[in-house]
Structure formats: C-alpha cells, structure tokens
Design a protein around this motif. Structure first.
Motif, PDB file in Angstrom:
ATOM      1  N   TRP A   8       0.881  -1.135  -0.178  1.00 37.42           N
ATOM      2  CA  TRP A   8      -0.058   0.037   0.048  1.00 37.42           C
ATOM      3  C   TRP A   8       0.775   1.266  -0.108  1.00 37.42           C
ATOM      4  O   TRP A   8       0.650   2.247  -0.797  1.00 37.42           O
ATOM      5  N   SER A   9       1.895   1.294   0.772  1.00 36.18           N
ATOM      6  CA  SER A   9       2.845   2.317   0.960  1.00 36.18           C
ATOM      7  C   SER A   9       3.598   2.932  -0.426  1.00 36.18           C
ATOM      8  O   SER A   9       3.584   3.825  -0.932  1.00 36.18           O
ATOM      9  N   ALA A  10       3.838   1.436  -1.296  1.00 39.80           N
ATOM     10  CA  ALA A  10       4.319   1.757  -2.425  1.00 39.80           C
ATOM     11  C   ALA A  10       3.515   2.409  -3.542  1.00 39.80           C
ATOM     12  O   ALA A  10       3.887   3.201  -4.528  1.00 39.80           O
ATOM     13  N   VAL A  12       0.738   4.219  -2.913  1.00 40.85           N
ATOM     14  CA  VAL A  12       0.346   5.509  -2.595  1.00 40.85           C
ATOM     15  C   VAL A  12       1.481   6.585  -3.105  1.00 40.85           C
ATOM     16  O   VAL A  12       1.353   7.666  -3.372  1.00 40.85           O
ATOM     17  N   ALA A  13       2.559   5.951  -2.817  1.00 42.24           N
ATOM     18  CA  ALA A  13       3.661   6.724  -3.143  1.00 42.24           C
ATOM     19  C   ALA A  13       4.143   6.958  -4.756  1.00 42.24           C
ATOM     20  O   ALA A  13       4.616   7.965  -5.170  1.00 42.24           O
ATOM     21  N   ARG A  14       3.739   5.908  -5.562  1.00 41.37           N
ATOM     22  CA  ARG A  14       4.145   6.215  -6.884  1.00 41.37           C
ATOM     23  C   ARG A  14       2.640   6.558  -7.715  1.00 41.37           C
ATOM     24  O   ARG A  14       2.799   7.494  -8.795  1.00 41.37           O
ATOM     25  N   TYR A  15       1.585   6.501  -7.144  1.00 42.14           N
ATOM     26  CA  TYR A  15       0.171   6.860  -7.902  1.00 42.14           C
ATOM     27  C   TYR A  15      -0.652   8.008  -7.224  1.00 42.14           C
ATOM     28  O   TYR A  15      -0.700   8.064  -6.079  1.00 42.14           O
TER      29      TYR A  15
END
Length: 78
Positions: A8-10, A12-15
């Motif tokens: 989830w962190s990856a 929201v960090a990317r998109y």
C-alpha cells in the motif's frame, strides 16, 4: 487480496488521483471488476466502461479515487 503495509505504501507513493496506467483485470463481478496495479487491487465500476471487462485483460485506466484509510482505490477507463 490482502494489502500489506509495504504494498500500500508503494502504491500511494507512486500513484495519485488522475494517474493513467495499465492494470490487469484480476476478477469480474456483476457490478464491475477488480484491476491490479502493482500489488494492489482496485475497483472498476461496470457503469463506467463502454465494453465488458474480461479477466486477464490489461486495460488502460485512470485512477479516479484513493481512500487511504480503507486502503482502496477506484479506476475508470483512461
């Protein structure tokens, strides 16, 4: 699919809302489909799509909403 903290962190960090990407249709239900982007599945409401989605298809999508508290997102056709 249960979303891990790291996945989830990856995501929201990317998109962000408005991002246009390709997603994999992982399942189809009577009211829409679930589309995987990275390791996270989002929802594609049936009413938004001009043609039926098929499991296994790769489709261009626009991220329409992200709910960080529920760890969910929705996509529409790009």
């Amino acid at each position: 699919m249960s979303v891990t903290d790291a996945a989830w962190s990856a995501f929201v960090a990317r998109y962000a809302v408005g991002s246009v990407v390709h997603g994999d249709v992982v399942s189809v239900v009577p009211f829409g489909a679930f589309v995987r982007i990275g390791e996270v599945d989002g929802f594609a409401p049936l009413r938004e799509w001009p043609a039926p989605l098929e499991e296994g298809a790769i489709v261009p999508v626009r991220i329409a909403a992200i709910d960080p508290d529920a760890r969910r997102f929705a996509v529409h056709p790009a």
